[in-house]
Design a protein around this motif. Sequence first.
Motif, mmCIF file in Angstrom:
data_model
loop_
_atom_site.group_PDB
_atom_site.id
_atom_site.type_symbol
_atom_site.label_atom_id
_atom_site.label_comp_id
_atom_site.label_asym_id
_atom_site.label_seq_id
_atom_site.Cartn_x
_atom_site.Cartn_y
_atom_site.Cartn_z
ATOM 1 N N LYS A 58 0.844 -1.199 0.000
ATOM 2 C CA LYS A 58 0.000 0.000 0.000
ATOM 3 C C LYS A 58 0.881 1.251 0.000
ATOM 4 C CE LYS A 58 -3.713 -2.390 2.424
ATOM 5 N NZ LYS A 58 -4.667 -2.383 3.557
ATOM 6 N N ALA A 59 1.753 1.324 -1.000
ATOM 7 C CA ALA A 59 2.761 2.387 -1.063
ATOM 8 C C ALA A 59 2.130 3.767 -1.144
ATOM 9 C CB ALA A 59 3.668 2.153 -2.264
ATOM 10 N N LYS A 60 2.595 4.666 -0.309
ATOM 11 C CA LYS A 60 2.111 6.052 -0.327
ATOM 12 C C LYS A 60 2.951 6.872 -1.291
ATOM 13 C CE LYS A 60 0.375 5.978 4.427
ATOM 14 N NZ LYS A 60 -1.014 5.825 4.015
ATOM 15 N N GLY A 61 2.332 7.785 -1.997
ATOM 16 C CA GLY A 61 3.034 8.647 -2.925
ATOM 17 C C GLY A 61 3.239 8.049 -4.302
ATOM 18 N N LEU A 62 2.824 6.795 -4.480
ATOM 19 C CA LEU A 62 3.015 6.141 -5.768
ATOM 20 C C LEU A 62 2.015 6.654 -6.803
ATOM 21 C CD1 LEU A 62 4.759 4.006 -7.134
ATOM 22 C CD2 LEU A 62 3.148 2.254 -6.380
ATOM 23 N N PHE A 63 0.849 7.106 -6.328
ATOM 24 C CA PHE A 63 -0.188 7.669 -7.190
ATOM 25 C C PHE A 63 -0.715 8.950 -6.568
ATOM 26 C CE2 PHE A 63 -0.383 3.249 -8.542
ATOM 27 C CZ PHE A 63 -0.519 3.373 -9.915
ATOM 28 N N PRO A 64 -1.300 9.835 -7.377
ATOM 29 C CA PRO A 64 -2.000 10.992 -6.787
ATOM 30 C C PRO A 64 -3.145 10.500 -5.902
ATOM 31 C CG PRO A 64 -1.824 11.187 -9.189
ATOM 32 C CD PRO A 64 -1.389 9.807 -8.839
ATOM 33 N N ASP A 65 -3.516 11.320 -4.944
ATOM 34 C CA ASP A 65 -4.528 10.909 -3.975
ATOM 35 C C ASP A 65 -5.852 10.549 -4.635
ATOM 36 O OD1 ASP A 65 -5.173 10.425 -1.265
ATOM 37 O OD2 ASP A 65 -6.353 12.273 -1.235
ATOM 38 N N TRP A 66 -6.205 11.210 -5.759
ATOM 39 C CA TRP A 66 -7.497 10.953 -6.405
ATOM 40 C C TRP A 66 -7.530 9.595 -7.118
ATOM 41 C CZ3 TRP A 66 -6.845 10.456 -11.627
ATOM 42 C CH2 TRP A 66 -5.711 11.062 -12.183
ATOM 43 N N ALA A 92 12.648 11.437 -5.364
ATOM 44 C CA ALA A 92 12.660 11.800 -6.784
ATOM 45 C C ALA A 92 12.262 10.609 -7.651
ATOM 46 C CB ALA A 92 14.038 12.305 -7.185
ATOM 47 N N LEU A 93 12.746 9.410 -7.304
ATOM 48 C CA LEU A 93 12.407 8.205 -8.065
ATOM 49 C C LEU A 93 10.926 7.882 -7.946
ATOM 50 C CD1 LEU A 93 15.203 5.485 -7.680
ATOM 51 C CD2 LEU A 93 14.126 6.275 -9.785
ATOM 52 N N VAL A 94 10.391 7.995 -6.730
ATOM 53 C CA VAL A 94 8.972 7.695 -6.510
ATOM 54 C C VAL A 94 8.102 8.701 -7.257
ATOM 55 C CG1 VAL A 94 7.145 7.480 -4.785
ATOM 56 C CG2 VAL A 94 9.422 6.594 -4.288
ATOM 57 N N GLU A 95 8.502 9.969 -7.274
ATOM 58 C CA GLU A 95 7.749 10.991 -8.015
ATOM 59 C C GLU A 95 7.777 10.706 -9.516
ATOM 60 O OE1 GLU A 95 9.447 14.693 -6.850
ATOM 61 O OE2 GLU A 95 8.249 14.841 -5.005
ATOM 62 N N LYS A 96 8.900 10.199 -10.001
ATOM 63 C CA LYS A 96 8.997 9.854 -11.419
ATOM 64 C C LYS A 96 8.076 8.675 -11.727
ATOM 65 C CE LYS A 96 13.045 10.187 -13.423
ATOM 66 N NZ LYS A 96 14.422 9.880 -13.895
ATOM 67 N N ILE A 101 3.286 6.430 -14.365
ATOM 68 C CA ILE A 101 2.147 5.498 -14.253
ATOM 69 C C ILE A 101 0.819 6.245 -14.347
ATOM 70 C CG2 ILE A 101 1.085 3.674 -12.865
ATOM 71 C CD1 ILE A 101 3.770 3.267 -11.506
ATOM 72 N N THR A 102 0.735 7.423 -13.720
ATOM 73 C CA THR A 102 -0.503 8.208 -13.779
ATOM 74 C C THR A 102 -0.820 8.607 -15.215
ATOM 75 O OG1 THR A 102 -0.136 9.060 -11.547
ATOM 76 C CG2 THR A 102 -1.694 10.252 -12.927
ATOM 77 N N LYS A 103 0.210 9.083 -15.930
ATOM 78 C CA LYS A 103 0.026 9.483 -17.326
ATOM 79 C C LYS A 103 -0.440 8.298 -18.170
ATOM 80 C CE LYS A 103 2.465 11.922 -21.033
ATOM 81 N NZ LYS A 103 3.753 12.520 -21.469
#
Length: 257
Positions: A58-66, A92-96, A101-103
């Motif tokens: 349940k990784a946090k920050g992997l996706f936007p909250d929505w 930085a890696l997690v944000e990338k 993935i979101t895109k």
Amino acid sequence: YLAHDNEAPKYRLHFTADAPIAIQALLFVPSRSLEMPGMVRQESEVHLYCRKVLISAKAKGLFPDWLRFLKGVVDSEDLPLNISRETMQDKALVEKLNRVITKRFLKFLEEEARNRPEDFEAFSREFGHFLKEGAALDFTHKEQLTKLLRFESSLTEKGKTTSLADYVSRMNSEQKEIYYLVGPSRAALESGPYLEGFKARNLEVIFCYEAVDEYVMSNVREFEGKKLTAADHADVKLSDIPKPEGALSEDDTKKLT
């Protein structure tokens, strides 16, 4: 097993990417949303792996909250194996990972909306409030998300929805704004006083039934250069229309008033 769900998922996305970061992902959209407005908030249930080693459940920050309704697994070879499993230090890696993935998931939704509109409409009824939340709060993906929003309008049948892009395609050349009305139901909006003037001028009005819609519209503000305007706003100015047959003359109107 991942979603603790015995129903088949509504959508399944399996993709691999090598650049800008190595990713293998298997994502599921459940058949229904478990989050209701005012009730318990869902938590993201996407597990993060590095070379098949679990880094964070349940990784946090992997996706936007929505996108918290997503279930699944993401495996990235580019994450260091010694990364902290409690707090992922390489932000930085997690944000990338988040951006890529979101895109890709939004691109998948755009393809579904284009190729299987009826299925996407069912998805929108169940998960549309998550997309609206993203359109209002996520500036990075606002444009893509706004294209995915669906609403009923004065020109659609009851229960059928339209996109803002379709609304714009039906606008006449003189119309500069996208009009919307917020209300509890279609019946309430159609029987209200504001719609009459727009119908007389053949102007389409979007119907918004959810409490969050007014907030979404005021944050999105415009679409394809057209301003989103509340049809019941005091500043709305509509073009004059010819008087209907049998209307009172100006003299008779003055005498009456």
